[in-house]
Design a protein around this motif. Structure first.
Motif, PDB file in Angstrom:
ATOM      1  N   ALA A 213       0.831  -1.204   0.000  1.00 27.87           N
ATOM      2  CA  ALA A 213       0.000   0.000   0.000  1.00 27.87           C
ATOM      3  C   ALA A 213       0.867   1.256   0.000  1.00 27.87           C
ATOM      4  N   VAL A 214       1.884   1.276   0.841  1.00 27.08           N
ATOM      5  CA  VAL A 214       2.750   2.455   0.932  1.00 27.08           C
ATOM      6  C   VAL A 214       3.524   2.660  -0.367  1.00 27.08           C
ATOM      7  N   VAL A 215       4.020   1.580  -0.971  1.00 28.22           N
ATOM      8  CA  VAL A 215       4.755   1.699  -2.237  1.00 28.22           C
ATOM      9  C   VAL A 215       3.836   2.224  -3.329  1.00 28.22           C
ATOM     10  N   SER A 216       2.591   1.746  -3.380  1.00 29.77           N
ATOM     11  CA  SER A 216       1.633   2.246  -4.370  1.00 29.77           C
ATOM     12  C   SER A 216       1.417   3.748  -4.217  1.00 29.77           C
ATOM     13  N   LEU A 217       1.244   4.186  -2.965  1.00 30.16           N
ATOM     14  CA  LEU A 217       1.039   5.612  -2.718  1.00 30.16           C
ATOM     15  C   LEU A 217       2.283   6.423  -3.091  1.00 30.16           C
TER      16      LEU A 217
ATOM     17  N   ILE B 232       4.548   5.742  -5.365  1.00 30.95           N
ATOM     18  CA  ILE B 232       4.655   5.828  -6.831  1.00 30.95           C
ATOM     19  C   ILE B 232       3.669   6.851  -7.367  1.00 30.95           C
ATOM     20  N   VAL B 233       2.455   6.847  -6.816  1.00 29.92           N
ATOM     21  CA  VAL B 233       1.457   7.832  -7.245  1.00 29.92           C
ATOM     22  C   VAL B 233       1.968   9.245  -6.989  1.00 29.92           C
ATOM     23  N   LEU B 234       2.491   9.489  -5.797  1.00 26.72           N
ATOM     24  CA  LEU B 234       2.949  10.836  -5.455  1.00 26.72           C
ATOM     25  C   LEU B 234       4.190  11.239  -6.242  1.00 26.72           C
ATOM     26  N   LYS B 235       5.005  10.285  -6.624  1.00 21.95           N
ATOM     27  CA  LYS B 235       6.229  10.596  -7.378  1.00 21.95           C
ATOM     28  C   LYS B 235       5.937  10.846  -8.853  1.00 21.95           C
ATOM     29  N   LEU B 236       5.085  10.009  -9.461  1.00 22.12           N
ATOM     30  CA  LEU B 236       4.869  10.083 -10.906  1.00 22.12           C
ATOM     31  C   LEU B 236       3.640  10.890 -11.298  1.00 22.12           C
TER      32      LEU B 236
ATOM     33  N   PHE C 287       2.976  10.958 -15.563  1.00 18.19           N
ATOM     34  CA  PHE C 287       1.600  10.634 -15.936  1.00 18.19           C
ATOM     35  C   PHE C 287       0.675  11.724 -15.428  1.00 18.19           C
ATOM     36  N   PRO C 288      -0.348  12.078 -16.193  1.00 19.67           N
ATOM     37  CA  PRO C 288      -1.345  13.022 -15.677  1.00 19.67           C
ATOM     38  C   PRO C 288      -2.073  12.409 -14.477  1.00 19.67           C
ATOM     39  N   TRP C 289      -2.593  13.272 -13.605  1.00 22.53           N
ATOM     40  CA  TRP C 289      -3.268  12.789 -12.408  1.00 22.53           C
ATOM     41  C   TRP C 289      -4.491  11.939 -12.734  1.00 22.53           C
ATOM     42  N   ASP C 290      -5.134  12.200 -13.869  1.00 28.26           N
ATOM     43  CA  ASP C 290      -6.338  11.442 -14.220  1.00 28.26           C
ATOM     44  C   ASP C 290      -6.040  10.279 -15.164  1.00 28.26           C
TER      45      ASP C 290
END
Length: 144
Positions: free
Chosen positions: A48-52, A54-58, A63-66
């Motif tokens: 879960a933490v790694v997923s978050l 990656i989201v916050l980094k990329l 990648f666009p937020w949407d």
């Protein structure tokens, strides 16, 4: 407690043995960190933490937020956090007993510990970077 252990080790041991003992301390800490937690809950939480992260980094950069990858990773984060809490409430010996947080003393102590930890990391990591990078200071300036 870890800084106290290292301080005692470096004060009590001769110079020749300090490196070896520091390595042993690190090895014990590493092994305990890997094998100590129950793998199911720990794996879910780490995923879960790694997923978050990656989201916050990329997100918003590569990648666009949407975009589908960002939405998918954030959805994975939410699902994994929910799975972690479900697993922790059903486990006979959970990694984090959620009942402890019902105690005001425990919750307040943890909030203070997080605040103190944040202050420690900020002062020991980010302030030296700021002094060197922004103010033009030297890493050894105060040693001279």
């Amino acid at each position: 407690m870890i800084p106290i252990a290292f301080t005692l080790m470096y004060d009590l041991m001769p110079v020749e043995q300090r490196g070896k003992l520091g390595g042993i301390f690190g090895a014990v800490f590493g092994l305990a960190s890997i094998f100590g937690p129950v793998l199911g809950g720990a794996f879910t939480l780490v995923s879960a933490v790694v997923s978050l992260m990656i989201v916050l980094k990329l997100g918003g950069k590569l990648f666009p937020w949407d975009s589908l990858p960002i939405i998918g990773l954030f959805s994975a984060f939410v699902v994994l956090v929910i799975l972690f809490f479900v697993a922790e409430t059903r486990a006979a010996e959970p990694i984090i007993s959620l009942q402890m947080f019902s105690s005001r003393l425990y919750s307040t102590s943890n909030a203070i510990a997080v605040t103190a930890g944040t202050a420690f990391v900020t002062s020991s990591v980010y302030i030296p970077i700021y002094i060197q990078g922004v103010l033009g200071g030297s890493a050894v300036e105060f040693l001279q």
